[in-house]
Design a protein around this motif. Structure first.
Motif, PDB file in Angstrom:
ATOM      1  N   LEU A 172      13.116   0.920 -10.740  1.00 48.76           N
ATOM      2  CA  LEU A 172      12.044   1.604 -10.008  1.00 48.76           C
ATOM      3  C   LEU A 172      12.542   2.892  -9.357  1.00 48.76           C
ATOM      4  CD1 LEU A 172      10.088  -1.315  -8.293  1.00 48.76           C
ATOM      5  CD2 LEU A 172       9.341   0.129 -10.192  1.00 48.76           C
ATOM      6  N   ARG A 182      13.032   5.641 -12.050  1.00 48.18           N
ATOM      7  CA  ARG A 182      11.864   5.919 -12.892  1.00 48.18           C
ATOM      8  C   ARG A 182      11.288   7.328 -12.705  1.00 48.18           C
ATOM      9  NH1 ARG A 182       7.806   1.426 -12.806  1.00 48.18           N
ATOM     10  NH2 ARG A 182       9.321   0.521 -14.222  1.00 48.18           N
ATOM     11  N   GLU A 209      11.592   4.994  -5.087  1.00 48.09           N
ATOM     12  CA  GLU A 209      10.741   5.669  -6.071  1.00 48.09           C
ATOM     13  C   GLU A 209       9.698   6.566  -5.396  1.00 48.09           C
ATOM     14  OE1 GLU A 209       9.026   1.449  -5.635  1.00 48.09           O
ATOM     15  OE2 GLU A 209      11.021   2.362  -5.717  1.00 48.09           O
TER      16      GLU A 209
END
Length: 103
Positions: free
Chosen positions: A43, A46, A18
């Motif tokens: 994650l 995202r 991420e």
């Protein structure tokens, strides 16, 4: 083209997905991962979702560097069209096409 190793030490091996993805997207770069599983990690994906961006991943982690480059060059027009279409989206870069794989 920007390599993760040009930004993060150790070729980014200790940098969470991420973080490097967000870093690139914040600079209007289009992320490319060797690992297609990245789109299944909440994650990791995202930043792509939050920024309505596009991410590409190779469908084979075992490719030699020259094969990776050849694939990207051969699919350049399709990659550009996918980026223009916008996201959030992830695409596999296959030997004969790109394929929408997420969401």
């Amino acid at each position: 083209m920007h390599r993760i190793g040009d930004v993060f030490p150790g070729d980014g091996q200790d940098v969470p997905d991420e973080e490097w993805i967000a870093h690139g997207l914040d600079r209007s770069w289009v992320p490319l991962s060797k690992d297609g599983r990245i789109k299944t990690r909440d994650l990791g994906i995202r930043p792509v979702l939050e920024r309505e961006a596009v991410l590409f991943h190779l469908d084979n982690q075992q490719l030699r560097s020259i094969e990776m480059v050849e694939r990207l060059v051969a699919r350049r027009d399709a990659i550009h069209r996918a980026v223009e279409k916008g996201g959030p989206a992830a695409y596999a870069v296959r030997h004969d096409r790109i394929e929408h794989t997420w969401p």
